[in-house]
Design an enzyme around this catalytic site. Sequence first.
Site, PDB file in Angstrom:
ATOM      1  CG  ASP A  55      -1.894  -1.111   1.277  1.00  0.00           C
ATOM      2  OD1 ASP A  55      -2.115  -1.740   0.226  1.00  0.00           O
ATOM      3  OD2 ASP A  55      -2.448  -1.362   2.365  1.00  0.00           O
ATOM      4  NE  ARG A  56       1.115   8.039  -2.776  1.00  0.00           N
ATOM      5  CZ  ARG A  56       0.815   8.863  -3.774  1.00  0.00           C
ATOM      6  NH1 ARG A  56      -0.286   8.669  -4.475  1.00  0.00           N
ATOM      7  NH2 ARG A  56       1.607   9.869  -4.078  1.00  0.00           N
TER       8      ARG A  56
END
Length: 259
Positions: A55-56
């Site tokens: 995930d970012r």
Amino acid sequence: MENEPIQLLYTDKRIAVCIKPAGVLSTDEPGGVPELVRTALGQPDGCVRTVHRLDRVVGGLMVLARSSRAASELGKQMQDGGFQKEYLAVVHGSPAGEGRMEDLLRRDTRERKTYVVSEPGKDTRPASLSYQTIARRDGQTLVSIRLHTGRTHQIRCQFASRGFPLVGDRKYGRVEDSCGIALWSHTLSFRHPETGEPMSFSFLPPTICPWDGFWEQLEGLSYVTDSAATPQRSDTPQMLPTADRESSDTRRGGSADRT
């Protein structure tokens, strides 16, 4: 604002292992991890392919392929269970000492959020992980997590659904924490896509909130990769040189194991 150079732990002709900074995309687009790795390698047009994602908002270890064949081989290992991923997380609450979580997850693409559901359906997928508690402190728990499937937001969703949201998770948590999300890609284990040799890399999160509150326990995690080397911190100020060769050694900044 220009991104800082990405930290490389190991490179050869087929793979590159790096530390993804939180806030950087895993995918191949401007400012994403592949572009940063190409820059670090001095090969702006080189082949660097994402084979797994974080995930970012999540940081930690990633391995990228440097050829289409390597990407295909690593992808096969993910399908057959030969590619192992372990994470560290700090959660609110006090989950049991160890356990396994198995759920059906549904991804809502409009909300960009994942939900635990009770019935199978067209958009549901099985999700499984196991975890072990490492330490507890001030209403928070440090856990080690092994993923058995790789669904979007899987760790965040499964822990939150049981009342143990990750510290700093503003999407799935209900507590206003002052720090970023406490989820870190700690260990990767796989076979080299060309030689078939087992490889394992381990790297600790930065000494910031909330990890700093568990640092004594974190420094004792060298067992994860069966390595005699002390696990290193992600704030180690070092950019490793690239190496177009098929051998590796244990280097400061992380451990590379082939046992």
